[in-house]
Structures are given as structure tokens and as C-alpha cells.
Design a protein around this motif. Sequence first.
Motif, short mmCIF file in Angstrom:
data_model
loop_
_atom_site.label_atom_id
_atom_site.label_comp_id
_atom_site.label_asym_id
_atom_site.label_seq_id
_atom_site.Cartn_x
_atom_site.Cartn_y
_atom_site.Cartn_z
N PRO A 173 0.85 -1.19 0.00
CA PRO A 173 0.00 0.00 0.00
C PRO A 173 0.88 1.24 0.00
O PRO A 173 2.00 1.20 0.52
CB PRO A 173 -0.77 -0.11 1.32
N VAL A 180 -8.32 -2.45 -6.80
CA VAL A 180 -8.24 -1.89 -5.46
C VAL A 180 -8.23 -0.37 -5.55
O VAL A 180 -7.48 0.21 -6.33
CB VAL A 180 -6.99 -2.38 -4.72
N TYR A 181 -9.07 0.26 -4.72
CA TYR A 181 -9.13 1.71 -4.63
C TYR A 181 -8.60 2.11 -3.26
O TYR A 181 -9.09 1.64 -2.24
CB TYR A 181 -10.57 2.19 -4.81
N SER A 182 -7.57 2.95 -3.25
CA SER A 182 -6.97 3.44 -2.00
C SER A 182 -7.28 4.92 -1.86
O SER A 182 -7.01 5.71 -2.76
CB SER A 182 -5.45 3.24 -2.01
N LEU A 192 -4.98 4.98 5.31
CA LEU A 192 -5.66 4.71 4.05
C LEU A 192 -6.81 3.73 4.25
O LEU A 192 -6.74 2.86 5.11
CB LEU A 192 -4.71 4.05 3.05
N GLN A 202 -8.70 0.97 1.85
CA GLN A 202 -8.60 0.28 0.57
C GLN A 202 -9.81 -0.63 0.40
O GLN A 202 -10.10 -1.44 1.28
CB GLN A 202 -7.31 -0.53 0.49
N GLY A 225 -11.49 -3.28 -2.40
CA GLY A 225 -11.15 -4.05 -3.59
C GLY A 225 -12.27 -4.96 -4.03
O GLY A 225 -13.10 -5.39 -3.23
#
Length: 182
Positions: free
Chosen positions: A109, A136-138, A150, A152, A154
Motif C-alpha cells: 500500500p 483496489v481503490y486506495s 488509508l 482500501q 477491492g
Amino acid sequence: MTQWRKSVRVRLTLWYMLLLALTLIVFSSGLYLALARGLYQQVDDGLRLMAGQFLGTINADNGQLSLETNQGEDETATLAERGLLVRIVDAHGRVVDSSGPFRDLRFLPPVVTETLQVPPTFMTVDAPGEAASVRVYSVPYEENGRIYGLVQIGQSLETVQTTLHSLLLVLALAVPVTLALA
């Protein structure tokens, strides 16, 4: 034998077939690319929405990230039941909480510090033992101008990839059949 090749009718028919083939290939390619873009955009929009909702359930108490619970159940369990990866990473890159089908997925990450502004990012990660990749969106968790970590979210890309593969098969069969019938 060379007589039929010189015939205007044969040459026009061959040109017609060539133009039809090119038109079908260009149309099929455009259709495939437009559908692929739309499907991947839909996944990204869904991940953005889920992350936004999930960010509202996180608190930063004394610099530590924690989850609010709603009647004894936290939001990570709800999202994990829907087949989504949910991961909370602190400012030092340590995983605070992780749930969902890909919780053991290893990828680095982005490390967050108080001074570093990390923009929300998308990444596609190959999941070992899985047929499809994971999107995956962080997004940073920020409170009072300070980044604490963060979030995350996914999702497997299996349905998108299956849909695109099916379309590719249909187009690969439809173009030659259409040319044969023409």
C-alpha cells in the motif's frame, strides 16, 4: 483460370468482401473497447462510492484508527459479505484491519505520512490462485487536515473479464459467419 480473376464481377465482389470485413472488424473493436471501458468505469465508480461510505465509519482517536459499530456489527463485515476487500492501513503502512475474500492479498500500500498528500488511487493486482485480477481503490483517511491512514476497497474483476471474454467469442464467430453469408 486467370480469366475469372480478371472479371469485373469477381474483383468487385472481392473488394466488397474486403470492405465489409474491415467495417465489421472496426465496428467489433469499437464495441469491445466501449464496453470494456464502461464496465471498468462502473467497477471504479462502485469502489469510489463504497470507500466514501466506509470513510464515514472510521474515527481517529489519539492517532489510532478505529471503526464505529452499528448495533454490534461493523461496516467491514457488511462489505466483506458482498465480496469486497476492505482494508484499513495506518500512516506507517501497517494493516490495522482487513476483511473480505482477498484480505491476505499481498501488495504494497502507498505509505502515508502527515506531510505527504496521497491522492486517491486505483490499482489492479493479480490475486494468486484466482482466475481474475482484483481492482483496489486506495483513499486517504483525513481528519482536520491530517492524514491518519488509508482505506482500501477491492473487488474481483472476474465478472467484467468473463463478460468481455464472452463478447470476444461472439464477435470472433459473428464476423466470419457474416462474411460467409455475404
